[in-house]
Design an enzyme around this catalytic site. Structure first.
Site, PDB file in Angstrom:
ATOM      1  N   HIS A  17      40.116 -70.927  15.877  1.00 24.45           N
ATOM      2  CA  HIS A  17      40.641 -70.495  14.579  1.00 24.45           C
ATOM      3  C   HIS A  17      41.963 -71.184  14.273  1.00 24.45           C
ATOM      4  O   HIS A  17      42.217 -71.608  13.147  1.00 24.45           O
ATOM      5  CB  HIS A  17      40.846 -68.968  14.557  1.00 24.45           C
ATOM      6  CG  HIS A  17      39.585 -68.188  14.695  1.00 24.45           C
ATOM      7  ND1 HIS A  17      39.425 -67.225  15.671  1.00 24.45           N
ATOM      8  CD2 HIS A  17      38.437 -68.206  13.990  1.00 24.45           C
ATOM      9  CE1 HIS A  17      38.222 -66.682  15.553  1.00 24.45           C
ATOM     10  NE2 HIS A  17      37.600 -67.268  14.537  1.00 24.45           N
ATOM     11  N   LYS A  41      31.728 -50.496  10.474  1.00 20.55           N
ATOM     12  CA  LYS A  41      31.552 -51.189  11.751  1.00 20.55           C
ATOM     13  C   LYS A  41      32.800 -51.013  12.598  1.00 20.55           C
ATOM     14  O   LYS A  41      33.910 -50.967  12.090  1.00 20.55           O
ATOM     15  CB  LYS A  41      31.346 -52.684  11.515  1.00 20.55           C
ATOM     16  CG  LYS A  41      30.039 -53.056  10.880  1.00 20.55           C
ATOM     17  CD  LYS A  41      29.938 -54.569  10.795  1.00 20.55           C
ATOM     18  CE  LYS A  41      28.622 -55.004  10.219  1.00 20.55           C
ATOM     19  NZ  LYS A  41      28.543 -56.474  10.142  1.00 20.55           N
ATOM     20  N   ARG A  90      31.564 -74.678  13.877  1.00 21.72           N
ATOM     21  CA  ARG A  90      31.478 -75.130  15.262  1.00 21.72           C
ATOM     22  C   ARG A  90      30.169 -75.858  15.509  1.00 21.72           C
ATOM     23  O   ARG A  90      30.113 -76.814  16.263  1.00 21.72           O
ATOM     24  CB  ARG A  90      31.581 -73.943  16.229  1.00 21.72           C
ATOM     25  CG  ARG A  90      32.953 -73.295  16.246  1.00 21.72           C
ATOM     26  CD  ARG A  90      33.008 -72.068  17.152  1.00 21.72           C
ATOM     27  NE  ARG A  90      32.110 -71.030  16.647  1.00 21.72           N
ATOM     28  CZ  ARG A  90      31.099 -70.509  17.330  1.00 21.72           C
ATOM     29  NH1 ARG A  90      30.855 -70.870  18.564  1.00 21.72           N
ATOM     30  NH2 ARG A  90      30.315 -69.590  16.779  1.00 21.72           N
ATOM     31  N   SER A 128      34.689 -65.981  19.203  1.00 23.26           N
ATOM     32  CA  SER A 128      35.242 -64.649  19.460  1.00 23.26           C
ATOM     33  C   SER A 128      34.294 -63.837  20.326  1.00 23.26           C
ATOM     34  O   SER A 128      34.724 -63.033  21.149  1.00 23.26           O
ATOM     35  CB  SER A 128      35.512 -63.925  18.140  1.00 23.26           C
ATOM     36  OG  SER A 128      36.562 -64.557  17.441  1.00 23.26           O
TER      37      SER A 128
END
Length: 162
Positions: A17, A41, A90, A128
């Site tokens: 990031h 969430k 990515r 992550s």
């Protein structure tokens, strides 16, 4: 002033990031790193903790704002005066997913552009999800995180809150 929004869950904010952010700062006068979240969430870290981790990571960097938001990203762009959405890539899988989201955003707000920035090859494997897995299993994820982030502090606070 050309302002861009760099949205994401950033759970947590990684070196990948940071690489995307540094590249975005070469293209825009100001970049807003925005932790998007859905109250339905639960994440590994709370949105407030994610914001603080990012603030630690970008300490000393100019023209970076860090905040959180709920709702549609294009609506938040309008609220913040951002004409572009930064999305890091990515893999080709990232591109396919981000392309669909970009098209939907363009339909809702044609004045807001999506800018795709590929991660440097040395960061393209960092996600992550991998970092959370390492942390959940008691491993050290320091090599995946910006040096200004004291992840142990946030892990201890997380455990104390559980």
């Amino acid at each position: 002033m050309r302002t861009a929004l760099f949205p994401g869950s950033f759970d947590p904010f990684t070196l990948g990031h940071m690489d995307i952010l540094r590249t975005a700062l070469k293209l825009f006068d100001k970049v807003i790193v925005a932790v998007g979240y859905n109250s339905a969430k639960s994440g590994f870290f709370t949105p407030d903790v994610r914001v603080q981790i990012i603030k630690d990571a970008v300490a000393g960097m100019e023209n970076v704002e860090v905040c959180s938001y709920q709702g549609l990203t294009v609506d938040f762009c309008k609220e913040k005066g951002a004409g572009c959405i930064i999305r890091g890539l990515r893999t080709t899988t990232d591109f396919e997913m981000e392309s669909v989201i970009s098209q939907a955003n363009r339909k809702m707000a044609p004045e807001i552009l999506s800018v795709f920035i590929p991660a440097g090859h040395e960061y393209s494997f960092i996600s992550s999800t991998v970092v959370r897995d390492v942390l959940s299993n008691g491993g050290s994820a320091r090599c995946f995180l910006p040096k200004n982030v004291d992840i142990d502090h946030y892990l201890q606070a997380r455990e104390a809150g559980s």
